[in-house]
Design a protein around this motif. Sequence first.
Motif, PDB file in Angstrom:
ATOM      1  N   GLY A  42       0.778  -1.226   0.000  1.00 18.49           N
ATOM      2  CA  GLY A  42       0.000   0.000   0.000  1.00 18.49           C
ATOM      3  C   GLY A  42       0.809   1.276   0.000  1.00 18.49           C
ATOM      4  O   GLY A  42       0.247   2.369   0.089  1.00 18.49           O
ATOM      5  N   LYS A  43       2.128   1.143  -0.100  1.00 19.68           N
ATOM      6  CA  LYS A  43       2.987   2.331  -0.083  1.00 19.68           C
ATOM      7  C   LYS A  43       3.808   2.414  -1.360  1.00 19.68           C
ATOM      8  O   LYS A  43       3.982   1.429  -2.077  1.00 19.68           O
ATOM      9  N   GLU A  44       4.346   3.612  -1.609  1.00 21.64           N
ATOM     10  CA  GLU A  44       5.193   3.790  -2.768  1.00 21.64           C
ATOM     11  C   GLU A  44       6.590   3.227  -2.501  1.00 21.64           C
ATOM     12  O   GLU A  44       7.032   3.118  -1.347  1.00 21.64           O
ATOM     13  N   ARG A  45       7.264   2.902  -3.578  1.00 20.32           N
ATOM     14  CA  ARG A  45       8.635   2.438  -3.455  1.00 20.32           C
ATOM     15  C   ARG A  45       9.501   3.608  -2.990  1.00 20.32           C
ATOM     16  O   ARG A  45       9.375   4.723  -3.487  1.00 20.32           O
ATOM     17  N   GLU A  46      10.394   3.343  -2.033  1.00 21.61           N
ATOM     18  CA  GLU A  46      11.244   4.396  -1.494  1.00 21.61           C
ATOM     19  C   GLU A  46      12.706   3.979  -1.487  1.00 21.61           C
ATOM     20  O   GLU A  46      13.023   2.797  -1.328  1.00 21.61           O
ATOM     21  N   LEU A  47      13.570   4.977  -1.652  1.00 18.88           N
ATOM     22  CA  LEU A  47      14.998   4.735  -1.615  1.00 18.88           C
ATOM     23  C   LEU A  47      15.438   4.425  -0.187  1.00 18.88           C
ATOM     24  O   LEU A  47      15.069   5.120   0.756  1.00 18.88           O
ATOM     25  N   VAL A  48      16.246   3.383  -0.059  1.00 21.92           N
ATOM     26  CA  VAL A  48      16.770   2.987   1.246  1.00 21.92           C
ATOM     27  C   VAL A  48      18.247   3.340   1.375  1.00 21.92           C
ATOM     28  O   VAL A  48      18.704   3.775   2.431  1.00 21.92           O
ATOM     29  N   ALA A  49      18.985   3.132   0.306  1.00 18.69           N
ATOM     30  CA  ALA A  49      20.420   3.397   0.357  1.00 18.69           C
ATOM     31  C   ALA A  49      20.962   3.437  -1.059  1.00 18.69           C
ATOM     32  O   ALA A  49      20.434   2.781  -1.956  1.00 18.69           O
ATOM     33  N   ALA A  92       9.047  -4.998   4.205  1.00 19.56           N
ATOM     34  CA  ALA A  92       8.813  -4.589   2.821  1.00 19.56           C
ATOM     35  C   ALA A  92       9.501  -5.578   1.892  1.00 19.56           C
ATOM     36  O   ALA A  92      10.264  -6.436   2.339  1.00 19.56           O
ATOM     37  N   VAL A  93       9.236  -5.418   0.611  1.00 20.42           N
ATOM     38  CA  VAL A  93      10.041  -6.082  -0.407  1.00 20.42           C
ATOM     39  C   VAL A  93      11.185  -5.135  -0.758  1.00 20.42           C
ATOM     40  O   VAL A  93      10.953  -3.958  -1.042  1.00 20.42           O
ATOM     41  N   TYR A  94      12.391  -5.659  -0.720  1.00 23.12           N
ATOM     42  CA  TYR A  94      13.592  -4.863  -0.979  1.00 23.12           C
ATOM     43  C   TYR A  94      14.105  -5.177  -2.378  1.00 23.12           C
ATOM     44  O   TYR A  94      14.286  -6.351  -2.737  1.00 23.12           O
ATOM     45  N   TYR A  95      14.369  -4.109  -3.138  1.00 25.59           N
ATOM     46  CA  TYR A  95      14.788  -4.228  -4.519  1.00 25.59           C
ATOM     47  C   TYR A  95      16.175  -3.631  -4.718  1.00 25.59           C
ATOM     48  O   TYR A  95      16.490  -2.556  -4.189  1.00 25.59           O
TER      49      TYR A  95
END
Length: 116
Positions: A42-49, A92-95
């Motif tokens: 339910g959330k947008e993809r966000e930058l982690v690193a 989350a799913v991490y890409y």
Amino acid sequence: QVQLVESGGGLVQPGGSLRLSCATSGFTFSLYRMSWYRQAPGKERELVASVTRDGYRTTHPDSVKGRFTISRDNAKNTVYLQMNSLKPEDTAVYYCNGRFAANDYWGQGTQVTVSS
């Protein structure tokens, strides 16, 4: 054929650690800025690193700063994400993502679930 294959996800308790890996092939890894993103339901993809192609400069948003560390090994064409002090909101799913000029490559993702 370009491939980015993430691994290392799983179920972990709050406060635990995981190390994600992204093994790549099919492109000149050392030219690419590499990043990790995540997407929760339910959330947008966000930058982690994110890490520069030489590995010397990294970027982490405030939400993970001090807990997550990105690194890369250009000899192995692999980028890593060390995640410590995990919280339920890190679920989350991490890409894995590689970007250079007009090229923008993504892996299939690996699930990280933080729960007791």
